[in-house]
Design a protein around this motif. Structure first.
Motif, PDB file in Angstrom:
ATOM      1  N   ARG A  22       4.918 -87.692 -22.771  1.00 36.80           N
ATOM      2  CA  ARG A  22       5.519 -88.955 -22.317  1.00 36.80           C
ATOM      3  C   ARG A  22       4.698 -89.526 -21.156  1.00 36.80           C
ATOM      4  NH1 ARG A  22       9.368 -87.518 -18.171  1.00 36.80           N
ATOM      5  NH2 ARG A  22       9.262 -85.281 -17.798  1.00 36.80           N
ATOM      6  N   ILE A  24       2.317 -91.441 -18.517  1.00 36.13           N
ATOM      7  CA  ILE A  24       0.875 -91.720 -18.416  1.00 36.13           C
ATOM      8  C   ILE A  24       0.078 -90.760 -19.308  1.00 36.13           C
ATOM      9  CG2 ILE A  24      -1.096 -91.733 -16.817  1.00 36.13           C
ATOM     10  CD1 ILE A  24       0.910 -92.589 -14.590  1.00 36.13           C
ATOM     11  N   ARG A  44       5.473 -79.396 -21.784  1.00 38.34           N
ATOM     12  CA  ARG A  44       6.286 -78.288 -21.265  1.00 38.34           C
ATOM     13  C   ARG A  44       7.640 -78.362 -21.954  1.00 38.34           C
ATOM     14  NH1 ARG A  44       9.030 -78.757 -15.466  1.00 38.34           N
ATOM     15  NH2 ARG A  44       9.189 -80.780 -16.460  1.00 38.34           N
ATOM     16  N   SER A  46       8.861 -81.431 -23.368  1.00 40.23           N
ATOM     17  CA  SER A  46       8.908 -82.539 -24.341  1.00 40.23           C
ATOM     18  C   SER A  46       8.162 -82.211 -25.628  1.00 40.23           C
ATOM     19  CB  SER A  46       8.340 -83.815 -23.707  1.00 40.23           C
ATOM     20  OG  SER A  46       9.029 -84.134 -22.536  1.00 40.23           O
ATOM     21  N   ASN A  97      -2.929 -84.351 -15.902  1.00 36.88           N
ATOM     22  CA  ASN A  97      -1.924 -85.403 -15.685  1.00 36.88           C
ATOM     23  C   ASN A  97      -0.559 -84.872 -15.255  1.00 36.88           C
ATOM     24  OD1 ASN A  97      -0.524 -88.144 -16.347  1.00 36.88           O
ATOM     25  ND2 ASN A  97       0.508 -86.620 -17.636  1.00 36.88           N
ATOM     26  N   TYR A 164       5.605 -84.127  -2.333  1.00 36.01           N
ATOM     27  CA  TYR A 164       4.893 -84.703  -3.499  1.00 36.01           C
ATOM     28  C   TYR A 164       3.598 -85.380  -3.036  1.00 36.01           C
ATOM     29  CZ  TYR A 164       3.860 -88.087  -7.200  1.00 36.01           C
ATOM     30  OH  TYR A 164       3.226 -88.851  -8.155  1.00 36.01           O
ATOM     31  N   THR A 198       7.279 -95.468 -15.549  1.00 39.87           N
ATOM     32  CA  THR A 198       7.465 -94.305 -16.421  1.00 39.87           C
ATOM     33  C   THR A 198       8.778 -93.643 -16.014  1.00 39.87           C
ATOM     34  OG1 THR A 198       6.436 -92.779 -14.882  1.00 39.87           O
ATOM     35  CG2 THR A 198       4.946 -93.862 -16.452  1.00 39.87           C
TER      36      THR A 198
HETATM   37  N1  LIG Z   1       4.423 -93.204 -12.421  1.00 36.81           N
HETATM   38  C1  LIG Z   1       3.794 -93.477 -11.271  1.00 36.81           C
HETATM   39  O1  LIG Z   1       4.058 -94.510 -10.619  1.00 36.81           O
HETATM   40  C2  LIG Z   1       2.738 -92.541 -10.747  1.00 36.81           C
HETATM   41  C3  LIG Z   1       2.044 -92.928  -9.582  1.00 36.81           C
HETATM   42  C4  LIG Z   1       1.053 -92.101  -9.080  1.00 36.81           C
HETATM   43  C5  LIG Z   1       0.755 -90.905  -9.710  1.00 36.81           C
HETATM   44  N2  LIG Z   1       1.445 -90.544 -10.827  1.00 36.81           N
HETATM   45  C6  LIG Z   1       1.101 -89.256 -11.455  1.00 36.81           C
HETATM   46  O2  LIG Z   1       0.817 -89.438 -12.819  1.00 36.81           O
HETATM   47  C7  LIG Z   1       1.150 -88.244 -13.543  1.00 36.81           C
HETATM   48  C8  LIG Z   1       2.051 -88.592 -14.708  1.00 36.81           C
HETATM   49  O3  LIG Z   1       3.210 -89.205 -14.182  1.00 36.81           O
HETATM   50  P1  LIG Z   1       4.258 -90.009 -15.072  1.00 36.81           P
HETATM   51  O4  LIG Z   1       4.657 -91.175 -14.273  1.00 36.81           O
HETATM   52  O5  LIG Z   1       3.755 -90.191 -16.452  1.00 36.81           O
HETATM   53  O6  LIG Z   1       5.459 -88.953 -15.023  1.00 36.81           O
HETATM   54  P2  LIG Z   1       6.532 -88.504 -16.096  1.00 36.81           P
HETATM   55  O7  LIG Z   1       6.794 -89.599 -17.069  1.00 36.81           O
HETATM   56  O8  LIG Z   1       7.656 -87.976 -15.267  1.00 36.81           O
HETATM   57  O9  LIG Z   1       5.813 -87.307 -16.866  1.00 36.81           O
HETATM   58  C9  LIG Z   1       5.509 -86.110 -16.221  1.00 36.81           C
HETATM   59  C10 LIG Z   1       4.777 -85.201 -17.186  1.00 36.81           C
HETATM   60  O10 LIG Z   1       4.425 -83.996 -16.498  1.00 36.81           O
HETATM   61  C11 LIG Z   1       4.798 -82.875 -17.281  1.00 36.81           C
HETATM   62  N3  LIG Z   1       5.155 -81.742 -16.426  1.00 36.81           N
HETATM   63  C12 LIG Z   1       5.947 -81.764 -15.326  1.00 36.81           C
HETATM   64  N4  LIG Z   1       6.056 -80.530 -14.821  1.00 36.81           N
HETATM   65  C13 LIG Z   1       5.325 -79.713 -15.610  1.00 36.81           C
HETATM   66  C14 LIG Z   1       5.056 -78.321 -15.618  1.00 36.81           C
HETATM   67  N5  LIG Z   1       5.572 -77.482 -14.693  1.00 36.81           N
HETATM   68  N6  LIG Z   1       4.266 -77.808 -16.578  1.00 36.81           N
HETATM   69  C15 LIG Z   1       3.758 -78.622 -17.515  1.00 36.81           C
HETATM   70  N7  LIG Z   1       3.972 -79.943 -17.581  1.00 36.81           N
HETATM   71  C16 LIG Z   1       4.748 -80.483 -16.632  1.00 36.81           C
HETATM   72  C17 LIG Z   1       5.976 -83.356 -18.119  1.00 36.81           C
HETATM   73  O11 LIG Z   1       6.046 -82.561 -19.300  1.00 36.81           O
HETATM   74  P3  LIG Z   1       7.434 -82.273 -20.103  1.00 36.81           P
HETATM   75  O12 LIG Z   1       8.137 -83.597 -20.272  1.00 36.81           O
HETATM   76  O13 LIG Z   1       6.949 -81.714 -21.402  1.00 36.81           O
HETATM   77  O14 LIG Z   1       8.207 -81.290 -19.294  1.00 36.81           O
HETATM   78  C18 LIG Z   1       5.627 -84.815 -18.384  1.00 36.81           C
HETATM   79  O15 LIG Z   1       4.834 -84.931 -19.552  1.00 36.81           O
HETATM   80  C19 LIG Z   1       1.797 -87.295 -12.526  1.00 36.81           C
HETATM   81  O16 LIG Z   1       0.821 -86.406 -12.035  1.00 36.81           O
HETATM   82  C20 LIG Z   1       2.237 -88.244 -11.413  1.00 36.81           C
HETATM   83  O17 LIG Z   1       2.331 -87.609 -10.185  1.00 36.81           O
HETATM   84  C21 LIG Z   1       2.426 -91.330 -11.362  1.00 36.81           C
END
Ligand SMILES: NC(=O)c1ccc[n+]([C@@H]2O[C@H](COP(=O)([O-])OP(=O)(O)OC[C@H]3O[C@@H](n4cnc5c(N)ncnc54)[C@H](OP(=O)(O)O)[C@@H]3O)[C@@H](O)[C@H]2O)c1
Length: 257
Positions: A22, A24, A44, A46, A97, A164, A198
């Motif tokens: 899911r 990014i 993990r 999903s 990611n 974080y 997201t």
């Molecule tokens: N959204 C933003 O505004 C933003 C801004 C800056 C940076 N980021 C970074 O971009 C990345 C993706 O974020 P997102 O917004 O797409 O978040 P998200 O939709 O919450 O997705 C998080 C992803 O990380 C995986 N994950 C979390 N904990 C895990 C673990 N212990 N082991 C394996 N997989 C794990 C989840 O897998 P499962 O669902 O399979 O558990 C999920 O696919 C992250 O590193 C986040 O910090 C996001």
């Protein structure tokens, strides 16, 4: 050959995208596959969503497979990359990611477990994955790593996200250090997204806050996962062949270096 495949030079490259069921990560997996790479869609929790990403890639004529691991557990990470070695023998691209905001709380109110959870989900996951991937990347073609840091690493976090943001600062520093450590063979870069719509924000931020952030952003909106993925594909591809240790800001102008 289609335009994307020619432009990025990623045809038949082997790519691992962590947390690709899911958000990014999903967008990165789809975009890398569209650019010609074969993708391991890691998950993990999903699993179903990751299998849907694989099905979508395969239906579009690409190649992908899914595998699960909790990246906070080094034994599971080792197993994941053993599977990669068995299947591909080497690795070309790693997109670190996976991450977790872990909720919002002032530092003074956080338990040891809460602090450790956020450190492990963001920082340990990236370090464990990179450690296991590096020997395979050394055998890959024009190998590259892309990490996910954040606007918060530069500018501080808003609303109870100090741990974080500390992990994202560490990832930023580790990106530069790894870029030196792994040069000249492996390029290491990062993207630093601003506010991207997201689950991370759908769960942990209010609509009002996101609207306010959009108003303060010169481009007057929050970003999309696809806008992050297009920069990740660029960093993986031949257009970025002289870039390493670079942090690319994707924030609509909200913070400028
Ligand atoms: N959204 C933003 O505004 C933003 C801004 C800056 C940076 N980021 C970074 O971009 C990345 C993706 O974020 P997102 O917004 O797409 O978040 P998200 O939709 O919450 O997705 C998080 C992803 O990380 C995986 N994950 C979390 N904990 C895990 C673990 N212990 N082991 C394996 N997989 C794990 C989840 O897998 P499962 O669902 O399979 O558990 C999920 O696919 C992250 O590193 C986040 O910090 C996001």
């Amino acid at each position: 050959m289609n335009y994307l495949v020619e432009q990025f030079g990623l045809k038949d490259r082997h790519a691992v995208v962590t947390g690709a069921g899911r958000g990014i990560g999903r967008a990165c997996a789809l975009a890398l596959a569209a650019a010609g790479a074969e993708v391991l869609v890691h998950y993990r929790k999903s699993k179903k969503e990751a299998e849907e990403v694989v099905a979508q890639i395969n239906a579009d004529g690409g190649r992908a497979w899914a595998a699960g691991a909790d990246l906070t557990r080094s034994d599971e990470v080792k197993n994941l990359f053993s599977e990669v070695e068995k299947k591909w023998g080497s690795l070309d691209l790693l997109v670190n990611n996976a991450g977790d905001l872990g909720g919002r709380s002032e530092l003074a109110a956080m338990s040891d477990d809460q602090i450790n959870h956020v450190l492990q989900a963001n920082l340990h996951s990236m370090l464990f994955s990179t450690r296991s991937a590096v020997p395979l990347l050394h055998r890959g073609r024009d190998p590259a790593i892309v990490n996910l840091t954040s606007i918060g690493a530069h500018n501080g976090g808003v609303g109870g996200v100090t741990i974080y943001v500390a992990t994202k600062g560490a990832i930023l520093s580790a990106t530069r250090s790894l870029a030196r450590e792994l040069a000249p063979r492996i390029r290491v870069n990062a993207i630093a997204p601003g506010f991207i719509l997201t689950d991370l924000h759908r769960i942990h931020s209010t609509e009002e806050k996101l609207k306010q952030l959009a108003e303060n952003t010169p481009l007057k909106r929050n970003g999309t996962a696809e806008e992050c993925a297009s920069v990740v594909v660029f960093l993986c591809g031949k257009g970025a062949s002289f870039l390493t240790g670079e942090i690319i800001e994707i924030n609509g102008g909200l913070w400028m270096a």
